[in-house]
Design a protein around this motif. Structure first.
Motif, PDB file in Angstrom:
ATOM      1  N   CYS A 126      -5.389  -1.969  19.645  1.00 57.05           N
ATOM      2  CA  CYS A 126      -6.169  -0.741  19.756  1.00 57.05           C
ATOM      3  C   CYS A 126      -5.798   0.233  18.642  1.00 57.05           C
ATOM      4  O   CYS A 126      -4.626   0.344  18.261  1.00 57.05           O
ATOM      5  N   ILE A 127      -6.792   0.945  18.136  1.00 59.11           N
ATOM      6  CA  ILE A 127      -6.591   1.933  17.082  1.00 59.11           C
ATOM      7  C   ILE A 127      -6.479   3.310  17.727  1.00 59.11           C
ATOM      8  O   ILE A 127      -7.466   3.867  18.219  1.00 59.11           O
ATOM      9  N   ALA A 128      -5.272   3.860  17.743  1.00 56.80           N
ATOM     10  CA  ALA A 128      -5.044   5.168  18.346  1.00 56.80           C
ATOM     11  C   ALA A 128      -5.657   6.274  17.500  1.00 56.80           C
ATOM     12  O   ALA A 128      -6.190   7.253  18.031  1.00 56.80           O
ATOM     13  N   PHE A 129      -5.582   6.113  16.183  1.00 59.11           N
ATOM     14  CA  PHE A 129      -6.102   7.122  15.267  1.00 59.11           C
ATOM     15  C   PHE A 129      -6.433   6.455  13.942  1.00 59.11           C
ATOM     16  O   PHE A 129      -5.715   5.564  13.489  1.00 59.11           O
ATOM     17  N   LYS A 130      -7.529   6.878  13.347  1.00 57.91           N
ATOM     18  CA  LYS A 130      -7.955   6.320  12.058  1.00 57.91           C
ATOM     19  C   LYS A 130      -8.491   7.438  11.183  1.00 57.91           C
ATOM     20  O   LYS A 130      -9.200   8.321  11.657  1.00 57.91           O
ATOM     21  N   VAL A 177      -0.861   1.869   6.404  1.00 53.31           N
ATOM     22  CA  VAL A 177      -1.385   2.694   5.314  1.00 53.31           C
ATOM     23  C   VAL A 177      -1.978   1.769   4.253  1.00 53.31           C
ATOM     24  O   VAL A 177      -1.254   1.149   3.476  1.00 53.31           O
ATOM     25  N   PHE A 178      -3.301   1.662   4.254  1.00 53.58           N
ATOM     26  CA  PHE A 178      -4.028   0.794   3.322  1.00 53.58           C
ATOM     27  C   PHE A 178      -4.581   1.704   2.221  1.00 53.58           C
ATOM     28  O   PHE A 178      -5.687   2.226   2.320  1.00 53.58           O
ATOM     29  N   SER A 179      -3.789   1.903   1.178  1.00 50.66           N
ATOM     30  CA  SER A 179      -4.122   2.967   0.234  1.00 50.66           C
ATOM     31  C   SER A 179      -3.763   2.599  -1.192  1.00 50.66           C
ATOM     32  O   SER A 179      -2.882   1.778  -1.444  1.00 50.66           O
ATOM     33  N   SER A 180      -4.432   3.262  -2.117  1.00 53.67           N
ATOM     34  CA  SER A 180      -4.055   3.190  -3.527  1.00 53.67           C
ATOM     35  C   SER A 180      -2.712   3.885  -3.713  1.00 53.67           C
ATOM     36  O   SER A 180      -2.283   4.682  -2.862  1.00 53.67           O
ATOM     37  N   TYR A 185     -11.007   0.100  -2.235  1.00 52.23           N
ATOM     38  CA  TYR A 185      -9.834  -0.649  -1.761  1.00 52.23           C
ATOM     39  C   TYR A 185      -9.414  -0.166  -0.374  1.00 52.23           C
ATOM     40  O   TYR A 185      -9.218  -0.962   0.556  1.00 52.23           O
ATOM     41  N   GLY A 186      -9.278   1.150  -0.209  1.00 60.03           N
ATOM     42  CA  GLY A 186      -8.823   1.688   1.057  1.00 60.03           C
ATOM     43  C   GLY A 186      -9.869   1.628   2.152  1.00 60.03           C
ATOM     44  O   GLY A 186      -9.582   1.221   3.285  1.00 60.03           O
ATOM     45  N   GLN A 187     -11.095   2.022   1.831  1.00 63.78           N
ATOM     46  CA  GLN A 187     -12.130   2.064   2.865  1.00 63.78           C
ATOM     47  C   GLN A 187     -12.486   0.673   3.369  1.00 63.78           C
ATOM     48  O   GLN A 187     -12.613   0.453   4.582  1.00 63.78           O
ATOM     49  N   LEU A 188     -12.658  -0.271   2.453  1.00 64.90           N
ATOM     50  CA  LEU A 188     -13.005  -1.632   2.874  1.00 64.90           C
ATOM     51  C   LEU A 188     -11.835  -2.296   3.590  1.00 64.90           C
ATOM     52  O   LEU A 188     -12.026  -3.056   4.548  1.00 64.90           O
ATOM     53  N   GLY A 189     -10.614  -2.009   3.125  1.00 64.98           N
ATOM     54  CA  GLY A 189      -9.437  -2.565   3.784  1.00 64.98           C
ATOM     55  C   GLY A 189      -9.285  -2.054   5.198  1.00 64.98           C
ATOM     56  O   GLY A 189      -9.009  -2.821   6.129  1.00 64.98           O
ATOM     57  N   VAL A 190      -9.471  -0.745   5.382  1.00 62.04           N
ATOM     58  CA  VAL A 190      -9.372  -0.155   6.719  1.00 62.04           C
ATOM     59  C   VAL A 190     -10.447  -0.716   7.641  1.00 62.04           C
ATOM     60  O   VAL A 190     -10.184  -1.057   8.804  1.00 62.04           O
ATOM     61  N   GLN A 191     -11.658  -0.837   7.126  1.00 62.88           N
ATOM     62  CA  GLN A 191     -12.754  -1.365   7.948  1.00 62.88           C
ATOM     63  C   GLN A 191     -12.482  -2.797   8.386  1.00 62.88           C
ATOM     64  O   GLN A 191     -12.657  -3.144   9.563  1.00 62.88           O
ATOM     65  N   ALA A 192     -12.035  -3.636   7.444  1.00 64.96           N
ATOM     66  CA  ALA A 192     -11.750  -5.036   7.778  1.00 64.96           C
ATOM     67  C   ALA A 192     -10.583  -5.142   8.751  1.00 64.96           C
ATOM     68  O   ALA A 192     -10.604  -5.956   9.686  1.00 64.96           O
ATOM     69  N   LEU A 193      -9.564  -4.322   8.543  1.00 61.82           N
ATOM     70  CA  LEU A 193      -8.395  -4.375   9.416  1.00 61.82           C
ATOM     71  C   LEU A 193      -8.740  -3.915  10.830  1.00 61.82           C
ATOM     72  O   LEU A 193      -8.303  -4.520  11.826  1.00 61.82           O
ATOM     73  N   GLU A 194      -9.546  -2.867  10.932  1.00 62.80           N
ATOM     74  CA  GLU A 194      -9.961  -2.405  12.259  1.00 62.80           C
ATOM     75  C   GLU A 194     -10.760  -3.489  12.979  1.00 62.80           C
ATOM     76  O   GLU A 194     -10.530  -3.760  14.167  1.00 62.80           O
ATOM     77  N   ASN A 195     -11.676  -4.128  12.278  1.00 61.74           N
ATOM     78  CA  ASN A 195     -12.501  -5.167  12.902  1.00 61.74           C
ATOM     79  C   ASN A 195     -11.659  -6.338  13.398  1.00 61.74           C
ATOM     80  O   ASN A 195     -11.837  -6.817  14.517  1.00 61.74           O
ATOM     81  N   GLN A 196     -10.745  -6.806  12.552  1.00 65.94           N
ATOM     82  CA  GLN A 196      -9.941  -7.964  12.943  1.00 65.94           C
ATOM     83  C   GLN A 196      -8.899  -7.610  13.992  1.00 65.94           C
ATOM     84  O   GLN A 196      -8.634  -8.392  14.906  1.00 65.94           O
TER      85      GLN A 196
END
Length: 578
Positions: free
Chosen positions: A238-242, A273-276, A220-231
């Motif tokens: 810009c992503i200051a920190f991930k 915060v894309f997290s469980s 849930y978190g890893q795929l969500g973060v990846q999709a959010l960063e891409n879009q």
């Protein structure tokens, strides 16, 4: 391929059962089973898992003290209520009774075991290996659950060769919509694809182009973060920190301290915060411990309305929380149903002698001990999630109603294969308490999100619905007059690396991010090209373009360049020392 998968499943069932029953003598609760003409299975996390060292592949004993999961309990009761209502209905499945087998899926091993049990033949404890899986008749016709993307992916993979319908009430990952991989998967919670698009629109609406992004280590978190960063990066953010929080993260450990330092150094006001829920709790306890304040925290739906998070001591001081939440829905009568359950005389757990085939996942002593004044309180987040489980039960019932030809007033009674029911569930379209229940081509629900903000009145927490997100395409509707920003004069907080340049100045990127730049005046005889979305440069032309005078660079263009901010380290991670 299907036959090979069936053989693998049979082997897993054999191994699981050997270890589960050779070592445990357990009990089972009568509340977990109900006989009927057609059986459904329900997979619910009535207890929380725990980290422990194992020396052999045993199935976790879920019924442990101090691990009760109130949220899962409400989902469990919502399914029981739904089945009871359907059995009492004269319009839906008349003269047909639904039964169920409910399982506590407190861990991955418990989830796999429960899935294998529902695939076994009725009255037996093995999966028959046969070439024609379309005519395989397992114990249950459909499965409701489980709760997380990780567990749902496992269950869906095991059920798919047999085309057993599975409707998850909480697994939202976009990968589960790949029908070639999970052909029998459906859900009553929106697809994360729409959540990510909603978050990006939210960031764009308030001009937040410099953000930090944190996720949990599960799918849930890893795929969500990846999709959010891409879009987000595709839209100029810009992503200051991930960073991704490990499953073993603990408050105050070196890993979380490192994460907090990087968040503080990144300089981004907005943190997504894309997290469980479990790791979000660890994260915000760390935020409070570090006294990291003055931020805008953007919540994913998994924790946006969770009391597990709002109950963190001191969390009201961290700043403002905006979130994406599943629509607020209520299961009519659920509270009264739970109260009646608490008052009722419960049947004692059935003993299970060593060597028998009882399940270690069908017992909840805490549930049986509840009284009216000690039962778990039903809050907004759990009620909305319980509605999704309740809605899934009704979707199966309507599919079976169509399959059995009940529209004539009399249902046929015959053998039903899971794939036949799957076809009908995909077609359902009905009203449930004024809510339309239907599935799109990806077998996702026709639904929407609420956009919410946390509100604090002293120590008392509540939330305000600011608007909604609908699709498709995704559209954001927010009533900005409802927002109480935490900054001065109720101004929208800024989260940018560099402020916009004045007219007649070009952006000169500094560092790795186009969001971080210096503003340099255009020279004489040049004009500012604004056709590029993010990078605007001064260009010399022999033929003067048709541009407004304010866009031209000359000694008469007033202003001075804005002060650039130093670029931060993007996609930094906190690594364990070796």
């Amino acid at each position: 391929m299907l036959l090979c998968t069936a053989r693998l499943v049979g082997l897993q069932l054999l191994i699981s059962c050997c270890w589960a029953f050779a070592c445990h003598s357990t009990e089972s609760s009568p509340d977990f089973t109900l006989p009927g003409d057609y059986l459904l299975a329900g997979l619910f996390p009535l207890h929380s898992g725990c980290l422990q060292v194992r020396h052999r592949p045993e199935v976790t004993l879920c019924d442990r003290s101090c691990s009760f999961n109130e949220h899962g309990y409400h989902l469990f009761q919502a399914m029981r209520l739904g089945v009871e209502e359907i059995n009492n209905s004269t319009a839906l499945l008349p003269n047909i009774t639904l039964g169920y087998q409910l399982y506590d899926v407190c861990s991955d091993s418990a989830n796999v075991y429960a899935t294998l049990r529902v695939l076994s033949l009725p009255g037996q404890h093995h999966i028959e290996l046969q070439g024609d899986l379309l005519h395989y008749s397992p114990t249950v016709l459909a499965v409701i659950g489980p709760d997380s993307t990780n567990r749902a992916a496992t269950t869906a993979a095991l059920l798919s060769p047999f085309l057993v319908p599975m409707i998850s009430y909480a697994a939202s990952s976009e990968t589960l919509s790949v029908k070639r991989q999970y052909p029998s998967f459906l859900r009553t919670i929106p697809n994360d694809k729409y959540q990510v698009e909603t978050m990006v629109l939210l960031l764009q609406k308030f001009g937040w182009t410099w953000i930090s992004l944190v996720g949990s280590s599960d799918d849930y978190g890893q795929l969500g973060v990846q999709a959010l960063e891409n879009q987000a990066t595709g839209q100029g953010i810009c992503i200051a920190f991930k960073d991704i929080m490990p499953f073993s993260a603990q408050v105050g450990d070196e890993r979380m301290q490192c994460l907090m330092r990087h968040l503080a150094q990144a300089g981004a006001t907005v943190v997504v915060v894309f997290s469980s829920r479990q790791l979000a709790r660890v994260f915000f306890e760390s935020v409070v411990l570090t006294n990291l304040t003055g931020k805008v925290w953007v919540a994913s739906e998994a924790w946006a309305l969770s009391r597990h998070i709002t109950g963190v001591p001191g969390i009201q001081r961290i700043g403002m929380v905006l979130g994406v939440a599943i629509q607020k829905r209520a299961v009519p009568g659920l509270k009264a149903f739970e109260e009646a359950y608490a008052r009722a005389d419960k049947k004692a757990p059935r003993p299970c002698h060593k060597g028998s085939w009882c399940s270690s996942n069908q017992l909840c002593r805490e549930c049986q001990a509840f009284m009216a004044h000690t039962m778990p309180k039903l809050k907004a987040f759990s009620m909305s999630s319980a509605y999704n489980a309740y809605r899934a039960v009704y979707a199966v019932a309507h599919g079976l109603h169509q399959l059995l030809g009940c529209a004539s007033g009399a249902c046929s009674r015959g053998r039903v294969y899971p794939w036949q029911l799957l076809e009908q569930i995909h077609k359902v379209h009905f009203l449930l308490h004024k809510d339309t229940v239907a599935f799109n081509d990806n077998r996702d629900p026709l639904s929407s999100y609420n956009i919410i903000a946390w509100d604090w009145n002293g120590p008392k927490w509540t939330f305000t619905v600011l608007g909604s997100s609908t699709w498709s395409p995704v559209q954001l509707n927010i009533n900005e007059t409802k927002i109480q920003w935490h900054g001065k004069d109720n101004q929208v907080p800024k989260s940018v690396c560099s402020s916009d340049c004045l007219e007649g100045h070009q952006r000169v990127v500094t560092g790795f991010h186009h969001c971080c730049f210096e503003c340099v005046p255009c020279g004489a005889g040049t004009f500012l090209n604004k056709s590029a979305t993010w990078v605007r440069t001064c260009q010399r032309t022999t033929t003067r373009p048709n541009v407004s005078p304010s866009a031209c660079s000359s000694t008469s263009c007033p202003g001075s360049p804005s002060s650039p901010r130093p670029a931060s380290t993007t996609a930094s991670t906190c690594l364990r020392p070796t």
